[in-house]
Design a protein around this motif. Structure first.
Motif, short mmCIF file in Angstrom:
data_model
loop_
_atom_site.label_atom_id
_atom_site.label_comp_id
_atom_site.label_asym_id
_atom_site.label_seq_id
_atom_site.Cartn_x
_atom_site.Cartn_y
_atom_site.Cartn_z
N LYS A 47 0.83 -1.20 0.00
CA LYS A 47 0.00 0.00 0.00
C LYS A 47 0.87 1.25 0.00
O LYS A 47 0.56 2.23 -0.68
CB LYS A 47 -0.92 0.00 1.23
N GLU A 48 1.96 1.23 0.75
CA GLU A 48 2.89 2.36 0.77
C GLU A 48 3.51 2.58 -0.62
O GLU A 48 3.65 3.73 -1.07
CB GLU A 48 3.98 2.13 1.80
N LEU A 49 3.87 1.50 -1.28
CA LEU A 49 4.42 1.63 -2.63
C LEU A 49 3.36 2.13 -3.61
O LEU A 49 3.67 2.91 -4.52
CB LEU A 49 4.98 0.28 -3.09
N GLU A 50 2.13 1.72 -3.41
CA GLU A 50 1.04 2.20 -4.26
C GLU A 50 0.84 3.70 -4.07
O GLU A 50 0.64 4.44 -5.04
CB GLU A 50 -0.24 1.43 -3.93
N HIS A 51 0.93 4.18 -2.84
CA HIS A 51 0.83 5.61 -2.56
C HIS A 51 2.00 6.36 -3.20
O HIS A 51 1.82 7.47 -3.74
CB HIS A 51 0.81 5.87 -1.06
N ALA A 52 3.18 5.78 -3.14
CA ALA A 52 4.35 6.39 -3.76
C ALA A 52 4.15 6.51 -5.28
O ALA A 52 4.50 7.53 -5.89
CB ALA A 52 5.61 5.59 -3.46
N GLY A 53 3.57 5.46 -5.87
CA GLY A 53 3.29 5.50 -7.30
C GLY A 53 2.27 6.58 -7.65
O GLY A 53 2.42 7.29 -8.66
N ASP A 54 1.25 6.71 -6.81
CA ASP A 54 0.25 7.76 -7.03
C ASP A 54 0.90 9.14 -6.98
O ASP A 54 0.54 10.04 -7.77
CB ASP A 54 -0.85 7.69 -5.97
N ASN A 55 1.84 9.32 -6.07
CA ASN A 55 2.53 10.60 -5.94
C ASN A 55 3.35 10.92 -7.19
O ASN A 55 3.36 12.07 -7.66
CB ASN A 55 3.44 10.59 -4.71
N ILE A 56 4.01 9.91 -7.74
CA ILE A 56 4.78 10.11 -8.97
C ILE A 56 3.84 10.51 -10.12
O ILE A 56 4.13 11.44 -10.88
CB ILE A 56 5.58 8.84 -9.34
N THR A 57 2.73 9.81 -10.24
CA THR A 57 1.76 10.12 -11.30
C THR A 57 1.23 11.54 -11.12
O THR A 57 1.07 12.28 -12.11
CB THR A 57 0.60 9.12 -11.27
N HIS A 58 0.96 11.93 -9.89
CA HIS A 58 0.50 13.30 -9.61
C HIS A 58 1.54 14.32 -10.05
O HIS A 58 1.19 15.38 -10.60
CB HIS A 58 0.19 13.45 -8.13
N GLN A 59 2.83 14.03 -9.81
CA GLN A 59 3.89 14.95 -10.23
C GLN A 59 3.91 15.11 -11.75
O GLN A 59 4.16 16.20 -12.26
CB GLN A 59 5.24 14.43 -9.75
N VAL A 60 3.64 14.01 -12.45
CA VAL A 60 3.57 14.08 -13.92
C VAL A 60 2.44 15.00 -14.36
O VAL A 60 2.63 15.90 -15.19
CB VAL A 60 3.38 12.67 -14.53
N TYR A 61 1.24 14.78 -13.81
CA TYR A 61 0.09 15.61 -14.18
C TYR A 61 0.33 17.07 -13.83
O TYR A 61 0.01 17.98 -14.61
CB TYR A 61 -1.17 15.11 -13.47
N LYS A 62 0.88 17.30 -12.65
CA LYS A 62 1.15 18.68 -12.22
C LYS A 62 2.14 19.35 -13.15
O LYS A 62 1.98 20.51 -13.54
CB LYS A 62 1.68 18.68 -10.79
N GLY A 63 3.18 18.60 -13.52
CA GLY A 63 4.19 19.15 -14.42
C GLY A 63 3.63 19.50 -15.78
O GLY A 63 3.99 20.52 -16.38
#
Length: 206
Positions: A47-63
């Motif tokens: 679950k922690e790794l899944e949250h980390a993945g979500d954060n990376i995806t969010h950084q992509v969208y934000k960028g």
């Protein structure tokens, strides 16, 4: 050509990070399938790794909302980020089923699926590192390997479900196995989706 500022988003590096995060998850999942303890003990770690993945995806969208020029087509970046996230989500969703379906055992089909996922994620990491270096033609061997591994996932699911109906046991037990096999096969499909998108990218950029 994109001249980066310190505030610019390194999209290709984020995609590499996402692929590496999925690879970490696949290793944890393989440990869960091959260990002596109930697989559900790995739920929080994944679950922690899944949250980390979500954060990376969010950084992509934000960028993407902050820049006009990107190293790849914006739609390609979005699709690659989303499908990589699907791989991570699939691994986490599978281990979650061991928890809420109270599955305390594994079998050879699950162990073989875990190997397929690890190998698929290894090829994804390698492919995205090549993408960052613009070595487009070399990506092809990795996408072909991922497609072959997805075929192996299909075979494993068919073999597993055939065994369920050939040698039926308690209906609840059989339902739980079917849930795991089908979710694992869907996750290998997500790996193939990543490979297919990479193939379409290299056709345009090579």
């Amino acid at each position: 050509m994109l001249f980066k500022k310190k505030t610019d988003t390194d999209f290709l590096n984020l995609l590499i990070q996402s692929a590496e995060n999925s690879l970490k998850a696949s290793h944890v999942f393989r440990t869960a399938m091959n260990g002596d303890q109930p697989p559900a003990i790995y739920v929080e770690q994944l679950k922690e790794l899944e949250h980390a993945g979500d954060n990376i995806t969010h950084q992509v969208y934000k960028g993407l909302n902050q820049v006009f020029v990107t190293p790849l087509d914006r739609e390609d970046i979005i699709t690659l980020a989303t499908t990589l996230d699907d791989v991570m989500d699939g691994i986490e969703a599978t281990i979650a089923r061991f928890d809420y379906l109270n599955i305390t055992f594994t079998d050879q089909i699950m162990k073989d699926f875990a190997e397929v996922l690890v190998k698929s994620c290894e090829h994804m990491v390698a492919a995205f590192k090549l993408l960052d270096k613009k070595k487009y033609q070399e990506i092809r061997e990795h996408s072909v390997a991922i497609n072959s591994l997805e075929n192996e996932g299909d075979r494993l699911m068919r073999e597993g479900i055939r065994a369920i109906f050939t040698n039926p046991k308690d209906p609840y037990h059989d339902f739980r196995l079917k849930e795991i096999y089908e979710r694992l096969e869907t996750t290998t499909d997500s790996c193939e989706d990543v490979a297919d998108i990479l193939d379409s990218v290299l056709l345009r950029y090579s």
